[in-house]
Design a protein around this motif. Structure first.
Motif, PDB file in Angstrom:
ATOM      1  N   GLU A  70       0.798  -1.216   0.000  1.00 35.84           N
ATOM      2  CA  GLU A  70       0.000   0.000   0.000  1.00 35.84           C
ATOM      3  C   GLU A  70       0.839   1.278   0.000  1.00 35.84           C
ATOM      4  O   GLU A  70       0.485   2.279  -0.615  1.00 35.84           O
ATOM      5  CB  GLU A  70      -0.903  -0.007   1.230  1.00 35.84           C
ATOM      6  N   SER A  71       1.962   1.242   0.682  1.00 35.64           N
ATOM      7  CA  SER A  71       2.785   2.442   0.746  1.00 35.64           C
ATOM      8  C   SER A  71       3.401   2.770  -0.603  1.00 35.64           C
ATOM      9  O   SER A  71       3.904   3.862  -0.794  1.00 35.64           O
ATOM     10  CB  SER A  71       3.885   2.250   1.778  1.00 35.64           C
TER      11      SER A  71
ATOM     12  N   ARG B 246      -3.072  -5.282  -0.120  1.00 41.69           N
ATOM     13  CA  ARG B 246      -3.387  -4.350   0.961  1.00 41.69           C
ATOM     14  C   ARG B 246      -2.569  -4.702   2.193  1.00 41.69           C
ATOM     15  O   ARG B 246      -3.084  -5.115   3.227  1.00 41.69           O
ATOM     16  CB  ARG B 246      -4.877  -4.389   1.280  1.00 41.69           C
TER      17      ARG B 246
ATOM     18  N   TYR C  31       0.814  -3.249   4.599  1.00 42.81           N
ATOM     19  CA  TYR C  31       1.570  -2.024   4.853  1.00 42.81           C
ATOM     20  C   TYR C  31       2.668  -2.340   5.857  1.00 42.81           C
ATOM     21  O   TYR C  31       2.522  -2.061   7.029  1.00 42.81           O
ATOM     22  CB  TYR C  31       0.649  -0.928   5.379  1.00 42.81           C
ATOM     23  N   PRO C  32       3.752  -2.934   5.397  1.00 44.33           N
ATOM     24  CA  PRO C  32       4.825  -3.193   6.346  1.00 44.33           C
ATOM     25  C   PRO C  32       5.500  -1.894   6.764  1.00 44.33           C
ATOM     26  O   PRO C  32       5.710  -1.010   5.929  1.00 44.33           O
ATOM     27  CB  PRO C  32       5.805  -4.083   5.564  1.00 44.33           C
ATOM     28  N   LEU C  33       5.789  -1.791   8.024  1.00 44.68           N
ATOM     29  CA  LEU C  33       6.467  -0.589   8.507  1.00 44.68           C
ATOM     30  C   LEU C  33       7.976  -0.756   8.428  1.00 44.68           C
ATOM     31  O   LEU C  33       8.702   0.203   8.256  1.00 44.68           O
ATOM     32  CB  LEU C  33       6.069  -0.302   9.953  1.00 44.68           C
ATOM     33  N   ASP C  34       8.426  -1.956   8.602  1.00 48.87           N
ATOM     34  CA  ASP C  34       9.863  -2.192   8.496  1.00 48.87           C
ATOM     35  C   ASP C  34      10.066  -3.627   8.032  1.00 48.87           C
ATOM     36  O   ASP C  34       9.110  -4.330   7.699  1.00 48.87           O
ATOM     37  CB  ASP C  34      10.559  -1.912   9.826  1.00 48.87           C
TER      38      ASP C  34
ATOM     39  N   LYS D 182      10.849  -6.372   9.468  1.00 42.58           N
ATOM     40  CA  LYS D 182      10.348  -7.501  10.254  1.00 42.58           C
ATOM     41  C   LYS D 182       8.820  -7.524  10.311  1.00 42.58           C
ATOM     42  O   LYS D 182       8.233  -8.400  10.915  1.00 42.58           O
ATOM     43  CB  LYS D 182      10.907  -7.420  11.676  1.00 42.58           C
ATOM     44  N   ASP D 183       8.216  -6.554   9.701  1.00 43.90           N
ATOM     45  CA  ASP D 183       6.772  -6.386   9.823  1.00 43.90           C
ATOM     46  C   ASP D 183       6.031  -7.146   8.721  1.00 43.90           C
ATOM     47  O   ASP D 183       5.078  -6.658   8.156  1.00 43.90           O
ATOM     48  CB  ASP D 183       6.452  -4.889   9.764  1.00 43.90           C
TER      49      ASP D 183
ATOM     50  N   SER E  21      -1.266   3.354  -3.783  1.00 39.64           N
ATOM     51  CA  SER E  21      -2.318   3.379  -2.773  1.00 39.64           C
ATOM     52  C   SER E  21      -3.630   3.884  -3.363  1.00 39.64           C
ATOM     53  O   SER E  21      -4.710   3.392  -3.037  1.00 39.64           O
ATOM     54  CB  SER E  21      -1.871   4.266  -1.622  1.00 39.64           C
TER      55      SER E  21
END
Lengths: 645, 401
Positions: free
Chosen positions: B301-302, B336, B338-341, B343-344, B393
């Motif tokens: 998504e990002s 859909r 949205y990993p933030l980093d 490991k996410d 997005s």
């Protein structure tokens, strides 16, 4: 200073200063400049330089301005012609920056106010107001040439200004008297010699000193003090800027304002308009004396002066429904805070008033109820400026009223409205929070350290839910004076058994190393992804970004707004300055106690700030997790799909 | 697509096998995924080495060095029609939970055997055949059947982003038709089928469209860095080569499945000058590179991408040297998520063969993919057009909301 603000600062003769400034310096610098000029030189040439010399930041004037002044203006008329376009912008100090559409914020009282103006404004001037919506650069020179002779600036007579000050009337009255003097004031101005100007300065300074003494005496809360306390602020203006500011005269320029849709937000540094608004206002408010120069356009009132006054009036205010009245008082007292709580309280008050509402005979419910809501809203604005979420909710209510089918009976229409509002509260606020929590919880992992700032209801729900799910995490609550909202949140979280740390915002850079996620609430998210939130949020987000910690903003979609805002200056709310100058229970550090009325001390207690979208990793909303760049998509889809068209 | 056909593989297998020095390791990778696949979803931490991502396993089977297992399957594929392929052991075991006369998993696995068919397209075709063979008599029943089929597909391999996204998009595209409202059941069903086939067709053609869009960015005399084995990227390069563009390609050798080797081999066959380098040499050779083109396992998504391990560091290096990074990805890879980093994400693991025995106490990073944030990407070539990362997005919101 960034370049985008430059033209505005130059064009506006009231040079906005960055940060705090000392009036004495300014008073000296003006005569200095003027004495150095030869008397024959056109006054404009000393305006921008003198303005800039006051300002700590030097901004060269835009080229076209100087071109115009040097090339095309005949010597005799130069002062008037050149000044008036400038003056025009001083009259309305909103020059739209960016594409923001403030119509939602225009309170009904403000709207009425403009319409009055339009009705009274003379025909031939009409065209001059048109160029104002953003492209002033191109319209500026033209405005200078087309100026009809009869609108020569009239109020240069600083003599009359001085007399105004001495009699302690407000600027508005001063303008009117200037108008009446208009005819003879103009020749007088042209004959001003250097000596005369100096004399004027002296007179102004004397007047200022006199009024200051008075202002210090009359610091009571009576309505009398409204005037006396207003005088110093205004005097400061006039003393320093009088030489050029008064020339244009505010009134004819105000008349120029055409039916501009959207209406700009009320600008509180425009004295004449503030006066008018005050006349209509239900709530009598006491203006705070020393306001920070950069934030003059925002309303700031002395805390605690409104409440007793309002309580007295409870039974005399026929036009405001008691439920709305109650909510307004609670806003004022600070009982209800937080975007969602305020919004829900307002909508419920509207519901109550709609329930008891009957349209007067011969009036359509649609029309009359809208005006009713408008009066309520202007009352609420008087109590506390609207938040963006409330603006959106009001817009929703109004559209729903306007879209009611005319065939509905009165009770059906009311029923319809009530259920619509209920629907809004449930779906857009309560359910939205649940969806946000569901999304956000997936971003909490075992072993995380979550930092939050202040107290956001959505973030609190997320933390509680994650705890319920048995995730092992720790919470750091960053907080700041003067509201210390985080303490309540801290108390509730600790009560639930979540392990928490508590730091002031001063310690954020230290604690950020151990943090793995930052969760923030927001008052609003704007179309460029800017997050408009409790003051300090930007700081936390920037520190987090610098430390490589993801920043997650949780915000319901009804708080999104299509405006674009680049800084936190043009639109903000000022809090009680006493709150930052005093520390309760710590008498030994209350060093500012007796100087808070000092002219050289300006206290700035901002309520919101704008976090640029670069510092935000993700926005969690009821439509899922989106990047800040997708806010306009949500705004667009959100509208299309339902509410306000 | 002659170069990906099974017969082509058979022709070439001799010299490929020469390249392959560790066939045993590969065949170990091809062992069926353990039954604890679903558990890894809820348990991000433990890394038992047998939790191998089915997605990467398939990729290894398709693009990695050809193994005896693969050859057996390919031979079978040559000899028979696709639909009559014997289902391989892991699929029958996986579908054991949903014992039905018609198993969508079986169908999916049949389609999946086609090497040039993306996993998501295989899933889309499998779902289409669910509609075809459905015995449902009402619309609700059919929709529920589809739903269970897509759910079982998604749970079959939770690590595959494109599979999940493809199933979701299929459900959106097919079931959201006004036909549902008014037509009688048979008509509506045939409408469903029609849309399903159309969607399958669109997805199948996506690669061609991307190739047409992407080859415009390749100019004469440029040097392109590619990473891993991406069929879309290969298609772009092939299209460019066919239109007589002269360019050079640097292939990173992507361990452990030797995808770079394979890719270089394909390019050499197109007579494109190609150079092979290990991925640690990316920064060393970045200054001679004009652009980086990578594929994607998933577009999130990002606007960032999830792709084979090593993409992130290449993007970082390229960004710091101001080289454009282009991503070629079909729109059915838009997810859909949205990993933030790093490991996410749901971890996708795969065995890494270092060629030497690893001491017991040494931990091995076995993650197969990484996340590249959008700020390091320049443009995405998709079948929806050439997009900037932030438009992803926008498209996702329009697809899903």
């Amino acid at each position: 200073m960034d370049p985008r603000r430059a033209p505005r600062t130059v064009i506006d003769p009231k040079v906005r200063q960055v940060g705090f400034f000392a009036p004495p310096d300014r008073a000296q610098s003006v005569p200095l400049q003027q004495t150095s000029d030869s008397p024959s030189s056109p006054p404009l040439s000393d305006i921008s330089p003198s303005g800039n010399s006051i300002s700590p930041v030097m901004i060269p004037p835009p080229r076209h301005l100087s071109d115009v002044s040097s090339r095309t203006i005949p010597a005799g008329f130069a002062p008037n012609r050149l000044l008036s376009p400038l003056q025009r912008f001083s009259g309305e100090s909103i020059i739209p920056v960016g594409s923001y559409n403030p119509s939602e914020f225009a309170s009904p009282s403000v709207r009425d106010f403009f319409e009055d103006k339009n009705a009274r404004s003379p025909g031939p001037r009409r065209s001059r107001g048109l160029g104002e919506s953003g492209k002033f650069a191109s319209s500026l020179p033209a405005g200078g040439f087309e100026l009809p002779p009869e609108v020569k600036p009239k109020s240069l007579t600083t003599v009359s200004v001085v007399s105004n000050l001495q009699t302690n009337v407000t600027e508005k009255a001063g303008d009117q008297s200037n108008d009446s003097h208009g005819a003879n004031s103009k020749p007088l101005k042209e004959k001003l010699s250097k000596a005369e100007r100096r004399a004027l300065q002296e007179a102004q300074r004397a007047a200022k000193a006199a009024a200051k003494a008075e202002g210090n005496v009359g610091s009571g809360m009576s309505t009398k003090s409204v005037k006396s306390s207003k005088a110093p602020t205004q005097k400061k203006d006039t003393a320093s800027i009088a030489t050029h500011e008064k020339r244009g005269g505010d009134r004819p320029i105000d008349k120029d304002r055409k039916k501009e849709i959207p209406h700009p937000r009320m600008q509180f540094d425009d004295m004449s308009r503030v006066e008018k608004a005050n006349k209509r206002a239900v709530v009598k408010q006491t203006e705070v004396r020393n306001r920070v120069e950069l934030f003059r356009h925002l309303p700031q009132y002395e805390h605690g002066t409104k409440l007793p006054d309002l309580e007295k009036k409870l039974f005399r205010l026929g036009s405001v429904h008691p439920a709305v009245y109650k909510v307004g008082l609670r806003y004022l007292a600070g009982d209800i805070s937080g975007g969602n709580a305020r919004c829900i309280a307002m909508l419920q008050a509207f519901q109550e008033s709609i329930m008891e509402y009957t349209p007067p005979p011969e009036k359509a419910l649609n029309r009359d109820l809208t005006t009713k809501i408008n009066t309520y809203v202007s009352f609420l604005i008087n109590c506390r400026p609207l938040s963006i979420s409330m603006g959106n909710a009001i817009k929703f209510v109004k559209t729903r009223i306007a879209n009611l089918p005319l065939t509905l009976s009165e009770s059906e229409a009311k029923q319809n409205l009530l259920s619509e509002i209920n629907h809004f509260i449930n779906e857009k606020i309560i359910l939205a929070d649940k969806v946000i929590v569901r999304h956000a919880v997936t971003k909490v992992r075992d072993g995380d350290v979550l930092l939050t700032y202040g107290s956001s209801s959505a973030v609190e729900l997320i933390l509680l839910r994650a705890h319920e799910l048995g995730k092992k995490f720790r919470v750091v609550i960053a907080d700041s004076r003067p509201k210390l909202e985080g303490r309540l949140l801290l108390r509730r979280l600790v009560g639930k058994g979540i392990s928490c740390s508590y730091v002031y915002i001063n310690g954020v850079s230290y604690i950020m190393d151990e943090v793995s996620r930052v969760f923030l609430g927001a008052s609003s998210v704007l179309a460029n992804g800017t997050v408009y939130s409790r003051v300090g949020t930007a700081c936390v987000a920037m520190v987090a970004n610098a430390c490589g910690v993801p920043v997650i903003v949780c915000c319901e979609a009804y708080k999104f707004h299509e405006r674009v805002q680049l800084d936190s200056i043009c639109c903000n709310e000022l809090g009680d300055p006493d709150a930052i100058s005093k520390v309760h229970g710590r008498e030994e550090i209350n060093h500012l106690k007796d100087i808070s009325n000092d002219e050289n001390l300006q206290l700035l207690n901002l309520t919101y700030d704008a976090t640029p979208s670069d510092y935000v990793s993700m926005i969690i909303t009821d439509y899922g997790m989106i990047p800040p760049t997708s806010v306009p998509v949500i705004v667009r889809e959100f509208r299309k799909e339902q509410i306000w068209i | 697509m002659w170069w990906r056909s099974a017969s082509f593989i058979l022709d070439r297998n001799d010299n490929l096998l020469q390249d392959d020095s560790v066939p045993k390791a590969e065949s170990r990778m091809l062992s069926p995924p353990s039954s604890s696949m679903a558990e890894t979803l809820h348990n991000p931490n433990p890394i038992p080495i047998n939790n191998i991502s089915a997605y990467y396993q398939t990729r290894a089977a398709h693009h990695g060095v050809v193994t005896s297992d693969w050859l057996a399957q390919a031979q079978a594929a040559v000899g028979h029609d696709q639909d009559t392929l014997p289902s391989d052991p892991d699929s029958s075991r996986n579908s054991s939970s949903s014992e039905k006369p018609f198993s969508v998993i079986d169908e999916f696995n049949n389609w999946r055997k086609q090497p040039d068919l993306a996993e998501a397209v295989a899933a889309i075709r499998a779902l289409a055949s669910v509609i075809r063979s459905s015995e449902a008599t009402t619309m609700m029943e059919l929709q529920r059947e589809l739903k269970t089929a897509s759910d079982s597909l998604k749970s079959w391999d939770t690590t595959s982003i494109s599979l999940t996204a493809g199933c979701d998009l299929f459900m959106r595209y097919v079931t959201r038709t006004s036909a549902v409202e008014y037509e009688d059941f048979n008509a509506a069903k045939s409408r469903f089928l029609e849309r399903a086939l159309k969607f399958g067709e669109i997805s199948y053609k996506a690669r061609k469209i991307i190739a047409m869009l992407g080859q415009d960015f390749i100019f004469n005399g440029c040097t392109i860095l590619v990473h891993g084995f991406s069929r879309v990227v290969l298609e772009i390069l092939k299209t460019a080569a066919q239109s007589k563009k002269v360019f050079r390609v640097l292939c990173t050798e992507g361990r452990p499945d030797r995808t770079g080797l394979r890719f270089a081999n394909e390019l050499a066959k197109l007579d494109v000058p190609v150079k092979l380098l290990i991925d640690s040499a990316v920064a060393y050779s970045m200054d001679e590179v004009d652009m980086v083109i990578v594929g994607a396992d998933g577009v999130v998504e990002s606007g960032g991408i999830i792709n084979m391990m090593g993409t992130y560091q290449i993007a970082l290096v390229a960004k710091s040297m101001d080289k454009p990074v282009y991503v070629a990805a079909e729109s059915y890879k838009f997810a859909r998520l949205y990993p933030l980093d790093q490991k996410d994400m749901v971890p996708a693991l795969r065995a890494v063969d270092f060629g030497v025995p690893i001491p017991k106490k040494v931990e091995v990073e076995t993650s197969a993919r990484d996340y590249t944030p959008p700020q390091y990407l320049t443009l995405l070539f998709t079948d929806l057009g050439v997009l900037t990362p932030s438009v992803v997005s926008d498209e996702l919101i329009q697809l899903y909301l």
